[in-house]
Design an enzyme around this catalytic site. Structure first.
Site, mmCIF file in Angstrom:
data_model
loop_
_atom_site.group_PDB
_atom_site.id
_atom_site.type_symbol
_atom_site.label_atom_id
_atom_site.label_comp_id
_atom_site.label_asym_id
_atom_site.label_seq_id
_atom_site.Cartn_x
_atom_site.Cartn_y
_atom_site.Cartn_z
ATOM 1 N N LYS A 1 -6.111 -5.311 0.958
ATOM 2 C CA LYS A 1 -5.729 -5.684 -0.409
ATOM 3 C C LYS A 1 -5.577 -7.210 -0.563
ATOM 4 O O LYS A 1 -5.695 -7.950 0.409
ATOM 5 C CB LYS A 1 -4.436 -4.955 -0.801
ATOM 6 C CG LYS A 1 -4.625 -3.441 -0.950
ATOM 7 C CD LYS A 1 -5.634 -3.093 -2.023
ATOM 8 C CE LYS A 1 -5.652 -1.628 -2.402
ATOM 9 N NZ LYS A 1 -6.138 -0.718 -1.349
HETATM 10 C C1 LIG Z 1 -6.062 2.361 -7.078
HETATM 11 C C2 LIG Z 1 -5.260 2.631 -5.844
HETATM 12 N N1 LIG Z 1 -4.061 3.202 -5.955
HETATM 13 C C3 LIG Z 1 -3.285 3.457 -4.881
HETATM 14 C C4 LIG Z 1 -3.714 3.155 -3.615
HETATM 15 C C5 LIG Z 1 -2.843 3.493 -2.448
HETATM 16 O O1 LIG Z 1 -2.405 2.355 -1.781
HETATM 17 P P1 LIG Z 1 -1.724 2.474 -0.332
HETATM 18 O O2 LIG Z 1 -2.814 2.562 0.686
HETATM 19 O O3 LIG Z 1 -0.935 1.189 -0.202
HETATM 20 O O4 LIG Z 1 -0.848 3.663 -0.349
HETATM 21 C C6 LIG Z 1 -4.960 2.556 -3.434
HETATM 22 C C7 LIG Z 1 -5.428 2.239 -2.080
HETATM 23 O O5 LIG Z 1 -6.526 1.859 -1.820
HETATM 24 C C8 LIG Z 1 -5.754 2.283 -4.569
HETATM 25 O O6 LIG Z 1 -6.971 1.729 -4.445
#
Ligand SMILES: Cc1ncc(COP(=O)(O)O)c(C=O)c1O
Length: 387
Positions: free
Chosen positions: A188
């Site tokens: 990210k």
């Molecule tokens: C749009 C979106 N929401 C939520 C997430 C979830 O993030 P995490 O991996 O920090 O739980 C992601 C992860 O890629 C995402 O792209």
């Protein structure tokens, strides 16, 4: 050349802050996490921040704290990662999937209005800032996404996994909806390895999320071991979760936060390069930037291979890999995923713009360390493959 799809930018104070954590002897949630929360909330311009171990956890805490429960309907785009919708199923609530706009990949105010006419009993919207930009949030005419949510008394939860730092007009994403959730996963825009942040201006929501983040215990670990009240004494007020962010991760986050705008501007350099070099390639549609380039976090640069092109999207990805260039796809839409398709009887015809995106979408490498000669190689290779 060998160009991976994504590469973590390090080289700031990450090692220094991790060293401080290791020397402190306190490896779980403590002063670094508290400081990360404070600086993050100040950056975004919001009252409360709650550091957690993923954006998925933040989203789960968000729907829990917002009172989403069994049988509640919540709007969510189909063009997203499964985390945006799965957290509704944790609460036994039901996602109602929306089509997105071709070009931006965002939910538009008109799609939202239509969905609310069709489902007047919807409780909330999970708004995904796809790729790192926001849709029209507010306007003088009152027809922005936030305006509509307020008029219809819909809770607005923003999935800003891609959108730090990003703005709408002159305000940061995180200062609009009822709750906003960020991701610090390894690929990210800033990272803590694994991690996330829930932010809100609502004190009740913040208090509930904080309690549920740590087993439903009414005192957090840090407070238990620093206050003069005995540390063993606590109460459990709800069956909560184990979602706190350890200090080792927060240490990385603090270092990354210091460089967040620099990282963003470097990704913008990559985006500008792509726009310039690829604008005259008729076989490709470039992502539409809804506002000024500076307001976009540029987490993704998804191009679309048009239907008439001489290669399909899948062949294109294969050929790019053959030239040592990593790409990815964001996303295979949720209406095409077995679980959601079968549970909610979803059919592609109900998602025409998402289908157009899905059929041709490919995300190009975009990260601070990507050099201009590498970008040039990516663009040259794209033209060679597609023309
Ligand atoms: C749009 C979106 N929401 C939520 C997430 C979830 O993030 P995490 O991996 O920090 O739980 C992601 C992860 O890629 C995402 O792209």
């Amino acid at each position: 050349m060998n160009i991976p799809f994504s590469k973590v930018p390090l080289g700031g104070n990450e090692y220094k802050y991790i060293d401080e954590v290791l020397k402190s002897g306190w490896l779980t949630t403590s002063s670094k996490a508290l400081r990360f929360e404070k600086l993050f909330s100040e950056y975004v311009g919001v009252r409360y921040a709650c550091a957690v171990n993923s954006c998925t956890s933040a989203l789960h805490l968000a729907v829990e704290a917002a009172g989403i429960r069994k049988g509640d309907k919540v709007l969510v785009p189909s063009l997203t990662f499964t985390a945006s919708a799965e957290i509704l199923r944790y609460m036994e609530a039901d996602p109602v999937f929306l089509d997105v706009e071709y070009g931006t990949g965002l939910i538009s105010p008109s799609v939202l209005k239509k969905a609310l006419d069709k489902h007047p009993d919807v409780k909330a919207l999970i708004l995904v800032h796809y790729g790192g930009q926001a849709p029209l949030m507010t306007s003088h005419e009152g027809d922005g996404i936030l305006d509509i949510c307020r008029q219809k008394k819909i809770i607005l939860i923003e999935d800003a996994a891609h959108a730090f730092p990003a703005k709408f007009n002159d305000r940061f994403i995180g200062s609009f909806g009822d709750i906003t959730c960020f991701s610090f996963y390894a690929n990210k825009t800033i990272t803590t390895g694994e991690g996330g942040m829930l932010v809100t201006d609502n004190e009740e929501i913040y208090k509930r999320a904080k309690i549920m983040r740590l087993h439903g215990i009414n005192r957090d670990i840090w407070e238990r071991f620093t206050s003069n009240k005995s540390s063993w004494e606590y109460d459990v007020v709800a069956p909560g979760y184990k979602y706190n962010m350890p200090d080792v991760n927060a240490a990385i986050g603090l270092a990354q936060l210091e460089k967040a705008e620099y990282f963003r501007s470097q990704r913008q350099r990559c985006a500008s390069f792509y726009y310039n070099e690829l604008k005259n390639v008729p076989e490709i549609d470039l992502p539409v930037c809804a506002g000024p380039l500076e307001n976009h976090s540029w987490h993704l640069f998804p191009i679309i291979i048009k239907p008439g092109a001489k290669v399909t999207r899948n062949d294109f990805i294969q050929m790019m890999a053959g030239e040592s260039i990593g790409t990815s796809v964001h996303y295979k839409p949720l209406h095409r995923m077995t679980y959601y398709r079968d549970t909610y009887n979803l059919v592609p015809d109900d998602f025409p713009d998402t289908e157009r995106i899905w059929n041709g979408t490919v995300s190009l490498p975009i990260y601070p360390g990507l050099k201009d000669d590498e970008l040039n190689y990516v663009c040259g290779t794209i033209k060679k493959i597609i023309q």
